[in-house]
Design a protein around this motif. Structure first.
Motif, mmCIF file in Angstrom:
data_model
loop_
_atom_site.group_PDB
_atom_site.id
_atom_site.type_symbol
_atom_site.label_atom_id
_atom_site.label_comp_id
_atom_site.label_asym_id
_atom_site.label_seq_id
_atom_site.Cartn_x
_atom_site.Cartn_y
_atom_site.Cartn_z
ATOM 1 N N LEU A 66 21.584 95.377 27.701
ATOM 2 C CA LEU A 66 21.715 93.982 28.095
ATOM 3 C C LEU A 66 23.085 93.498 27.624
ATOM 4 C CD1 LEU A 66 20.515 91.371 29.243
ATOM 5 C CD2 LEU A 66 19.569 90.933 26.970
ATOM 6 N N GLU A 67 23.987 93.275 28.565
ATOM 7 C CA GLU A 67 25.334 92.820 28.232
ATOM 8 C C GLU A 67 25.417 91.298 28.153
ATOM 9 O OE1 GLU A 67 28.134 94.456 31.000
ATOM 10 O OE2 GLU A 67 28.011 96.442 30.103
ATOM 11 N N ALA A 68 24.644 90.622 29.001
ATOM 12 C CA ALA A 68 24.741 89.161 29.049
ATOM 13 C C ALA A 68 23.509 88.581 29.723
ATOM 14 C CB ALA A 68 25.997 88.746 29.814
ATOM 15 N N LEU A 69 23.322 87.294 29.493
ATOM 16 C CA LEU A 69 22.354 86.486 30.217
ATOM 17 C C LEU A 69 23.165 85.482 31.019
ATOM 18 C CD1 LEU A 69 20.052 85.850 27.189
ATOM 19 C CD2 LEU A 69 19.467 87.254 29.153
ATOM 20 N N PHE A 82 26.526 71.967 25.065
ATOM 21 C CA PHE A 82 25.107 71.875 24.721
ATOM 22 C C PHE A 82 24.654 73.162 24.040
ATOM 23 C CE2 PHE A 82 20.684 72.808 25.755
ATOM 24 C CZ PHE A 82 20.026 71.629 25.447
ATOM 25 N N TRP A 83 24.890 74.307 24.704
ATOM 26 C CA TRP A 83 24.427 75.585 24.168
ATOM 27 C C TRP A 83 25.203 75.994 22.915
ATOM 28 C CZ3 TRP A 83 19.861 77.255 25.230
ATOM 29 C CH2 TRP A 83 19.253 76.858 26.414
ATOM 30 N N ALA A 100 29.387 83.488 22.873
ATOM 31 C CA ALA A 100 29.041 84.702 22.131
ATOM 32 C C ALA A 100 28.666 84.318 20.711
ATOM 33 C CB ALA A 100 30.221 85.671 22.118
ATOM 34 N N HIS A 101 27.827 85.135 20.105
ATOM 35 C CA HIS A 101 27.482 84.962 18.699
ATOM 36 C C HIS A 101 28.767 85.055 17.885
ATOM 37 C CE1 HIS A 101 25.895 85.954 14.716
ATOM 38 N NE2 HIS A 101 24.823 85.275 15.114
ATOM 39 N N ARG A 108 26.219 88.288 25.681
ATOM 40 C CA ARG A 108 26.884 87.009 25.900
ATOM 41 C C ARG A 108 25.962 86.096 26.703
ATOM 42 N NH1 ARG A 108 29.884 89.290 22.495
ATOM 43 N NH2 ARG A 108 32.013 89.863 22.967
ATOM 44 N N LEU A 109 26.250 84.803 26.684
ATOM 45 C CA LEU A 109 25.606 83.833 27.558
ATOM 46 C C LEU A 109 26.673 83.373 28.536
ATOM 47 C CD1 LEU A 109 23.147 82.113 28.343
ATOM 48 C CD2 LEU A 109 23.911 80.407 26.668
ATOM 49 N N VAL A 110 26.492 83.662 29.819
ATOM 50 C CA VAL A 110 27.464 83.346 30.860
ATOM 51 C C VAL A 110 26.908 82.182 31.670
ATOM 52 C CG1 VAL A 110 28.712 84.221 32.870
ATOM 53 C CG2 VAL A 110 28.147 85.775 30.982
ATOM 54 N N LEU A 111 27.656 81.092 31.736
ATOM 55 C CA LEU A 111 27.234 79.902 32.469
ATOM 56 C C LEU A 111 27.981 79.851 33.797
ATOM 57 C CD1 LEU A 111 27.267 77.322 29.533
ATOM 58 C CD2 LEU A 111 25.422 78.845 30.255
#
Length: 182
Positions: A66-69, A82-83, A100-101, A108-111
């Motif tokens: 899992l590279e990203a969400l 927000f995030w 990223a943490h 990562r969290l990609v928006l």
């Protein structure tokens, strides 16, 4: 650490999936994908009918991580704040917006931009956040609301977590600290 669980969601809204797992070899994910971000992905379906994204260069399905969400947002820059505040993560890129943490470890969290906010239905995939031992649910509620999110009051019965929406209408859950953290 990242704790993933995949419970079945009854009657999910499959018309517009707003959260996607991005799978790949884990060696090539870059925050500097720019407009090529969506082009570098191949859409696939899991056994339950959930869409996930596979990095185009990682066609061999063995050894994927899992590279990203990827999260669809009306305002990725605003939702990034927000995030960032909620997770304590760093914004590491602006096009696309990537969080990223602080350690740099983990997915990562990609928006990504979505034209309209989520207004109805239940997401088949959503984020769950677990509080740390020193955090309280009431403090989390205050922070979420102050950042533009809101708590949902749905007829799901008694649950050991609370359900919220971010600024773009994406559901997420907040869970009490785990027993192992006590």
């Amino acid at each position: 650490y990242l704790d993933l669980c995949f419970p079945a969601v009854r009657n999910p809204d499959r018309a517009q999936q707003r959260v996607h797992l991005i799978l790949g070899s884990g060696t090539h994910f870059s925050e500097r994908l720019g407009d090529r971000h969506r082009d570098a992905m191949e859409s696939r379906l899991d056994a339950a009918g959930n869409e996930f994204l596979l990095r185009a260069h990682d066609q061999d399905a063995s050894g994927l991580v899992l590279e990203a969400l990827q999260l669809a947002c009306v305002d990725p820059a605003g939702d990034a704040e927000f995030w960032k505040q909620l997770l304590g993560w760093d914004i590491v890129a602006r096009s696309p917006v990537v969080l990223a943490h602080p350690s740099g470890a983990g997915p990562r969290l990609v928006l990504v931009r979505e034209a309209s906010p989520k207004t109805a239905g239940k997401n088949a995939i959503h984020l769950d956040l677990r509080l740390e031992q020193a955090e309280s649910m009431e403090d989390a509620l205050g922070i979420i609301c102050a950042l533009g999110g809101k708590e949902l009051d749905r007829p799901w019965g008694t649950l050991p977590w609370r359900v919220f929406q971010d600024r773009s209408g994406n559901e997420f859950c907040v869970l009490a600290p785990s027993a192992s953290n006590r």
